[in-house]
Each structure stands twice: as C-alpha cells, then as structure tokens.
Design an enzyme around this catalytic site. Sequence first.
Site, PDB file in Angstrom:
ATOM      1  CE  LYS A 113      -4.429   0.845   0.125  1.00  0.00           C
ATOM      2  NZ  LYS A 113      -5.475  -0.002  -0.312  1.00  0.00           N
TER       3      LYS A 113
HETATM    4  P1  NAD Z   1     -12.948   7.740  -2.833  1.00  0.00           P
HETATM    5  O1  NAD Z   1     -11.964   8.369  -2.764  1.00  0.00           O
HETATM    6  O2  NAD Z   1     -13.248   7.439  -4.391  1.00  0.00           O
HETATM    7  O3  NAD Z   1     -14.197   7.861  -2.287  1.00  0.00           O
HETATM    8  C1  NAD Z   1     -14.340   7.735  -0.705  1.00  0.00           C
HETATM    9  C2  NAD Z   1     -15.797   8.359  -0.238  1.00  0.00           C
HETATM   10  O4  NAD Z   1     -15.897   8.105   1.124  1.00  0.00           O
HETATM   11  C3  NAD Z   1     -16.033   9.666  -0.615  1.00  0.00           C
HETATM   12  O5  NAD Z   1     -17.244   9.859  -0.909  1.00  0.00           O
HETATM   13  C4  NAD Z   1     -15.845  10.452   0.757  1.00  0.00           C
HETATM   14  O6  NAD Z   1     -16.322  11.502   1.002  1.00  0.00           O
HETATM   15  C5  NAD Z   1     -16.357   9.487   1.667  1.00  0.00           C
HETATM   16  N1  NAD Z   1     -15.858   9.473   3.000  1.00  0.00           N
HETATM   17  C6  NAD Z   1     -14.774   9.323   3.677  1.00  0.00           C
HETATM   18  N2  NAD Z   1     -14.730   9.608   4.836  1.00  0.00           N
HETATM   19  C7  NAD Z   1     -16.090   9.476   5.317  1.00  0.00           C
HETATM   20  C8  NAD Z   1     -16.581   9.486   6.357  1.00  0.00           C
HETATM   21  N3  NAD Z   1     -16.138   9.434   7.590  1.00  0.00           N
HETATM   22  N4  NAD Z   1     -18.115   9.321   6.416  1.00  0.00           N
HETATM   23  C9  NAD Z   1     -18.750   9.224   5.068  1.00  0.00           C
HETATM   24  N5  NAD Z   1     -18.055   9.397   4.075  1.00  0.00           N
HETATM   25  C10 NAD Z   1     -16.894   9.541   4.176  1.00  0.00           C
HETATM   26  O7  NAD Z   1     -12.311   6.488  -2.311  1.00  0.00           O
HETATM   27  P2  NAD Z   1     -12.842   4.695  -2.662  1.00  0.00           P
HETATM   28  O8  NAD Z   1     -11.888   4.355  -3.908  1.00  0.00           O
HETATM   29  O9  NAD Z   1     -14.137   4.488  -2.884  1.00  0.00           O
HETATM   30  O10 NAD Z   1     -12.386   3.997  -1.517  1.00  0.00           O
HETATM   31  C11 NAD Z   1     -13.001   4.130  -0.217  1.00  0.00           C
HETATM   32  C12 NAD Z   1     -12.810   2.826   0.696  1.00  0.00           C
HETATM   33  O11 NAD Z   1     -13.088   1.459  -0.163  1.00  0.00           O
HETATM   34  C13 NAD Z   1     -11.423   2.858   1.246  1.00  0.00           C
HETATM   35  O12 NAD Z   1     -11.504   2.224   2.488  1.00  0.00           O
HETATM   36  C14 NAD Z   1     -10.466   1.856   0.280  1.00  0.00           C
HETATM   37  O13 NAD Z   1      -9.331   1.673   0.607  1.00  0.00           O
HETATM   38  C15 NAD Z   1     -11.628   1.249  -0.148  1.00  0.00           C
HETATM   39  N6  NAD Z   1     -11.226   0.287  -1.161  1.00  0.00           N
HETATM   40  C16 NAD Z   1     -11.106   0.789  -2.434  1.00  0.00           C
HETATM   41  C17 NAD Z   1     -10.922   0.013  -3.771  1.00  0.00           C
HETATM   42  C18 NAD Z   1     -10.865   0.453  -5.190  1.00  0.00           C
HETATM   43  O14 NAD Z   1     -10.956  -0.015  -5.965  1.00  0.00           O
HETATM   44  N7  NAD Z   1     -11.173   2.031  -5.069  1.00  0.00           N
HETATM   45  C19 NAD Z   1     -10.906  -1.213  -3.644  1.00  0.00           C
HETATM   46  C20 NAD Z   1     -10.951  -2.101  -2.313  1.00  0.00           C
HETATM   47  C21 NAD Z   1     -11.109  -1.262  -1.349  1.00  0.00           C
END
Ligand code: NAD
Length: 424
Positions: A113
């Site tokens: 990561k």
């Molecule tokens: P992103 O940046 O596209 O979106 C994050 C979203 O969460 C945004 O809408 C943000 O405003 C919101 N957010 C953040 N903190 C918040 C809170 N405390 N309360 C409410 N909303 C909140 O990020 P993403 O890629 O969607 O990733 C989100 C999660 O999923 C992370 O934990 C990431 O590690 C995990 N993840 C992402 C992927 C991927 O392919 N992008 C794959 C597996 C896991």
Amino acid sequence: MQATAQPEAQQESALVSALHQFHAAADHLGLSDKHRELLTSFKTVFQTEFPVEMDDGSTRVFDGYRVVHNNAHGPTKGGIRYNPGVTLDEVKALAMWMTWKCAVVGIPFGGAKGGVVVDPRVLSDDELQNLTRRYTSELTPIIGPDRDIPAPDMGTNPQVMAWMMDTYSMGNGYTIPAVVTGKPVSVGGSEGRLDATGRGLWYLLQEHLRESGGGTGKGFAVQGFGNVGGVVARLLRQSGGRVEYVSDIDTALHHPQGVDTVALFAHVQAGGSLADWRGEGERVDLADVLEADVDVLIPAATECVISADNASRVRANLILEGANGPLTPDADAILLERGIPVIPDILANAGGVTVSYFEWVQARQYLHWSEQQVNEELQRLLLDAYREVSSRCPIGGDCTMREAAQWIGIERVIEAMDLRGIFP
Ligand code: NAD
C-alpha cells in the site's frame, strides 16, 4: 475522487485492528512464533519527504509512503491513498490486509500500500500532476510490473494512475503499462476496472442472500459515495434495490423510496458532491447512515467507523464491508453477540484487486478483454472465494466469515513462504 480528513487515532487503530485480527487467527491456527514474527513484519517500508512546486511559485514538501507487507505469492499489489490523515501505521495495516485479500481470491500477488499526506481537493490539476509525478519518481526504484504494482485508492483515480504510468515509463524510455493498474482504458486500463470493487460487492451480496435466504425489503444504507460506495449504490438501484441512505464526508441523504443513486453517481462523477445535489432526498445526520433501519449496511468510506461507541446502535441485518477495516475488533465482537453477520473486507471488496490483476495480465500480453469477459471472470473468482470461505465457516457455524477468510489467507501465504524457504 474525494479526500477526507480522519482523526489520527482512527488510522493508528487500523494497524491495531489488523494485528488483532492476525493474532486471533494465528491462535486459532496454532501458528509458530516464527510464522507470527514473519507475518507481522513488513518486507519494505519506504518513506519520503519530497518537494512540489505550487501554482503560486512556492515549494511545499509532502510526506509519502510505500509499504510492502509480504511478497511470498509474487509481485505486490496495493493502492495509493491521497489523504491528509495518512500515517505510516495506516499504510502498514492496509498493506497487510492486501496480503490476505490477494491470497483469499487466489491471485498471484502479495500485499502493499502507499499514501501521501495531502488533501487532493485543495490542489489544482497542475499541482496534483506535479505531486503525482514527483512521488512516482521517488517510488521508481521500488515499483515495477514484476516488483510492486500500485493502483487507485481513496483520493486517487484513473487520471492519477495515467500520470504514474507515464512518469515511470519516461524514466525507462518506453511505455510500461503494467506498472500500475486502474488506468483509463485508452492508456492500457481494463474494461470494468472502474466498477470492479462495487460490482464485486454486488455479486457477493447476491450470493450471500441466495445462500442465507435473507431479504432486502428494508433497503440499503451506503456510507461513502466514491469509487466503491457510489458504484455499489448505483448497481443496487439499477437492479431494483432501494438505497435509502447515502453519505459522503460531509453530507448524508435519506429518501424512503430510495435515493436516485444512478443520477447521483453521474452528478458526483461530473465533479459534484452530495452537498450540491438537487435531486430528491432529505439531509440527515452522518451517523444516521450507520444506524439506519435497513437490511444491508455498506460502509464504503474508511477505517474504524463502527467501533464500541456505535456498534450497539447498528440496526442493519447484514454488513457488507466496502471499505478496508471499517469495523474495529470491539465492533466485531458486539455485532457477533447481536447476531449481525459481516461479509469482511478482504473478501467483499476484493473485486478491485481482482480486475487490477486482469488489467496487469492484459497489459503484459497486449490483449484487450471485453467488459463481459472481465465481469464473468470477476464473478467466477469472487464466487469461488466466497464458497471457500463459506464452506470453512457455514452460515450459523461457530465462527465468522472474517475469521474464515483470515484463516484461508494466512494459510495460503504460509504455504508459499514455507515452500520458498528463507534466503540464503
Ligand atoms: P474515494 O476517494 O473514491 O471515495 C471515498 C468516499 O468516502 C467519498 O465519498 C468520501 O467523501 C467518503 N468518506 C470518507 N470518509 C467518510 C466518512 N467518515 N463518512 C462518510 N463518508 C466518508 O475512495 P474509494 O476508492 O471509494 O475507497 C473507499 C474505501 O474502499 C477505502 O477504504 C478504500 O481503501 C476501499 N477500497 C477501495 C478500492 C478501489 O478499487 N477504489 C478497492 C478496495 C477497497
């Protein structure tokens, strides 16, 4: 792409959570001290302070990290996070979860990561590009298509991946598309990658409901409306589901007939946010989403949002972890006691890294798969993994799906480590 600020204690407890889960699994599996020590160590911890020239002519120095947890299964894989709350401990936790996740779905990668302490929302496009290119050049000695392959995570997106790929390629003198995944399709990305994590959640949910006989008449609540939460909320709506609650970092919306998450997702993709959404839905407190009276709660934002403080107020019948580490070990214990099942992150959100693997395979072979082929393979791998986890811990059994997934992941990594032995 959106960024979020998190309290510092939150990321520190991500590593506490990851280690707690590991040691609980290690106790169950009777792991030796040697295996415990090897698997709680990190192969590479890279830290950099690097300068970026800003639009106003000033120079700012940013903190960046890349952590490789374990590479027994092959090159390592894991996203890059841009967030003001990034810490080394958080990156370590996320790298460790990537190791188990890749092993659970059976793809030939170890876990890694990376992250930069920055709020990308306050940067101009030029500043974001400068930061990405400089961070990538700092990482160049330790990343590579056979070594360590970054991908998007919170706060990064396909454009950022395109800049990373270009920077790495320029340093080598030719185009190397397999160095990062999650790129736009026109520069070697895969069809279906943007939707992959949300789509994977959706496939696994269908399978779990089929197996458990659960219903979704009371609807869904989704915390986080980015790449993961926005896509799964959109797919739920498109397949007839009622997504009653959605939220991002500063706004939560409720609509008893279901928020139009198809239109809302298009609005967010076009640069909007929940705060400036003019469609139907009333504003509610952020906490209401996690405590909503729905069938399925999907925390898809960040770590440790359900803890001892609020787990007793969760009213959903099922939790599907879109984010990494959204539940603390205390929350797990409370939800277990209350009979609320959890489909754990290292299985539930593995769709992203699975299609990243397909993207890497296509890039290495200069092939282009159709979206249908990507989605079919994604579904096959995820459902195979689901069934393995489920047969290790059948519904109603004396264990949780998180425990079963951890056991499988850890056993597979240990098998690879033991077969390889310790060099020299
Ligand atoms: P992103 O940046 O596209 O979106 C994050 C979203 O969460 C945004 O809408 C943000 O405003 C919101 N957010 C953040 N903190 C918040 C809170 N405390 N309360 C409410 N909303 C909140 O990020 P993403 O890629 O969607 O990733 C989100 C999660 O999923 C992370 O934990 C990431 O590690 C995990 N993840 C992402 C992927 C991927 O392919 N992008 C794959 C597996 C896991």
